[in-house]
Design an enzyme around this catalytic site. Structure first.
Site, mmCIF file in Angstrom:
data_model
loop_
_atom_site.group_PDB
_atom_site.id
_atom_site.type_symbol
_atom_site.label_atom_id
_atom_site.label_comp_id
_atom_site.label_asym_id
_atom_site.label_seq_id
_atom_site.Cartn_x
_atom_site.Cartn_y
_atom_site.Cartn_z
ATOM 1 C CB CYS A 142 -39.353 8.435 -28.296
ATOM 2 S SG CYS A 142 -39.038 10.166 -27.905
ATOM 3 C CE1 TYR A 143 -37.882 8.151 -23.042
ATOM 4 C CE2 TYR A 143 -37.530 10.237 -24.175
ATOM 5 C CZ TYR A 143 -37.033 9.088 -23.595
ATOM 6 O OH TYR A 143 -35.679 8.879 -23.561
#
Length: 388
Positions: A142-143
Site C-alpha cells: 500500500c506504500y
C-alpha cells in the site's frame, strides 16, 4: 464560599462584545488591587491579561506533509537535517524543539553547543522559508515509495500544529553552581562558586501566578500562543498538583504546568523563536498569554500578586541537580532577582534572567488589545486541572 462580587464568563463575554469590558494587564492589576482592595477591584475589572516569553524546552511541531504519487509510509523523517519522530502514521511526524541538527559545525568547535535545532526549523517555517524534507521507509504493497526529498514551506504543509507538552511553569528554580568549575546547563552557563544565579518566569506577569489554584484555567481555555490563538489541553507533563504554598497560594517550588496547542500557520515568528544555549543545546522561546476572568474578589486577590510575593527556590546545578537531589539552598523573591543582585549562602551574586520581561509584557498588552477590540473572547474550562 460566598462572594460580594460574582460574575460569569458569559457576562464578561457580553461586555467584551459590546466594548464595555475593563481589561488590564497583570502588572496594572497589582497596582489596582493595592489601591482599591480586592472587592472594589473585582467590581471594576473584568479581565486580567498575563504574559510570558521564555525558552520552553518541552515544545514542538506536529505536522503532516501530505502524499504525492507514489505514496509512502515515512518511517524516518528529517527537516533541514534535524531528526523528527515518525512513528505515528503515513506522513505525520513530530519535531521536538530540542532536537539538534546532525553534523552541526558549531558542535565540533564547542562540544554540546548547537547553532541549529528543531526550534530554529519551526521559526524558519514561520518566517516563510523553505526547509528540506527528507524521508525514508521500507516498502509495502500500500506504500510503494521508499524515499522522498524535497523543499517544503509552512503554507505547503497539510497540517502544522504547535503542540507543547509542558509550558508555563508556575514557579522554577534559581540555578547556581557550587562546584569549582563552570558548568553548562539548560539554565545557561553557571560560574563556579555561585558567581551567578540564573532564573526564569515573568514574575507577577506570569500566567499561573495569577491563577495559582487553576480556578479559571483548564481544558479548553483559549490563550495567546505564539502570536496566534491556542488552547490549553490540560495539565502539562511533570505537573505537581499539590506543592507547598505561601498564604497567597504561590508555590515554593516548580509546580503547575500546561499542555497547549495552536495552529502554527496563524502564529507570528516574533513570539516563536529558536534558541541556542551555550554548551547545552537548542530550545524554543514561546510567547504565552492567558486571560484571567475576574469572576469574584478571590480572583481579584490572586491577580493582585506582586513580584515581592513570589519566592523562588535556589538549587545547586553543580552537585545536587545532576544527582536528582531536591535540596533547596533557600528562597529569594522575584523582586530581589530583578534587582540584578541577590544573596546566595550569605554572599552577593549577579542574578541573570532567561525570560524576557519586556516581551512578556508585550504579550500581555497584545492580548489586552485583542480583547478590548472584541477580537478575543473567553472560554469556559471544560475540565479542571488538579492543584489543591
Amino acid at each position: 464560599m460566598s462572594h460580594e462580587v460574582t460574575k460569569t464568563i458569559s457576562e464578561i463575554n457580553d461586555r467584551i462584545r459590546s466594548g464595555k469590558a475593563v481589561v488590564v494587564t497583570a502588572r496594572e492589576m497589582t497596582d489596582i488591587v493595592g489601591r482599591l482592595g480586592k472587592v472594589k477591584a473585582a467590581r471594576e475589572v473584568d479581565v486580567v491579561t498575563t504574559g510570558t516569553f521564555s525558552p520552553m524546552c518541552s515544545s514542538g511541531m506536529l505536522f503532516n506533509f501530505g502524499q504525492e504519487p507514489p505514496v509512502m509510509r515515512a518511517s524516518k523523517v528529517r527537516l533541514n537535517n534535524v531528526q523528527c519522530h515518525a512513528g505515528l502514521a503515513a506522513v505525520d511526524a513530530y519535531l521536538g524543539c530540542t532536537e539538534t541538527r546532525r553534523d552541526d559545525p558549531l558542535n565540533k568547535v564547542y562540544p554540546g553547543t548547537f547553532k541549529y535545532g528543531g526550534g530554529h526549523v519551526i521559526e524558519d517555517l514561520l518566517r516563510g522559508k523553505a526547509v528540506r524534507l527528507w524521508c525514508e521507509s521500507y516498502v509495502t504493497d500500500c506504500y510503494p515509495r521508499a524515499a522522498l526529498e524535497k523543499d517544503v514551506t509552512l503554507a505547503g504543509l497539510k497540517t502544522a500544529m504547535l503542540l507543547n507538552p509542558r509550558n508555563c511553569y508556575q514557579n522554577y528554580n534559581v540555578a547556581v553552581n557550587l562546584t569549582s568549575r563552570i558548568i553548562y546547563t539548560y539554565m545557561g552557563p553557571l560560574k563556579p562558586g555561585a558567581k551567578n544565579a540564573n532564573f526564569a518566569t515573568a514574575g507577577a506577569l506570569s500566567p499561573l501566578f495569577n491563577d495559582p489554584y487553576f480556578r479559571t484555567i483548564g481544558l479548553g481555555t483559549k490563550i495567546f500562543l505564539g502570536g496566534g490563538t491556542g488552547y490549553v489541553l490540560g495539565a502539562g507533563t511533570q505537573h505537581d498538583p499539590k506543592p507547598k504554598r505561601t498564604e497567597r497560594g504561590i508555590p515554593l517550588s516548580a509546580a503547575g504546568t500546561l499542555m497547549v496547542r495552536g495552529d502554527l500557520k496563524g502564529m507570528n515568528p516574533r513570539y516563536v523563536r529558536g534558541v541556542s544555549i551555550l554548551g547545552y543545546g537548542c530550545s524554543l522561546a514561546v510567547g504565552v498569554g492567558i486571560p484571567i476572568p475576574i469572576l469574584n474578589e478571590d480572583m481579584a486577590f490572586f491577580t493582585g500578586v506582586s513580584d515581592a510575593d513570589i519566592l523562588m527556590p535556589v538549587k545547586d546545578y553543580g552537585h545536587d541537580y545532576p544527582q536528582g537531589i531536591p535540596r533547596v539552598l533557600g528562597h529569594v523573591s522575584y523582586e530581589e532577582l530583578l534587582s540584578g543582585r541577590v544573596k546566595i549562602n550569605g554572599a552577593e551574586t549577579a542574578s541573570v534572567p532567561l525570560t524576557s520581561l519586556s516581551m512578556s509584557l508585550e504579550v500581555a498588552q497584545k492580548l489586552k488589545e485583542w480583547i478590548e477590540k472584541g477580537e478575543f473572547t473567553l472560554t469556559e474550562a471544560q475540565e479542571r486541572i488538579v492543584s489543591e
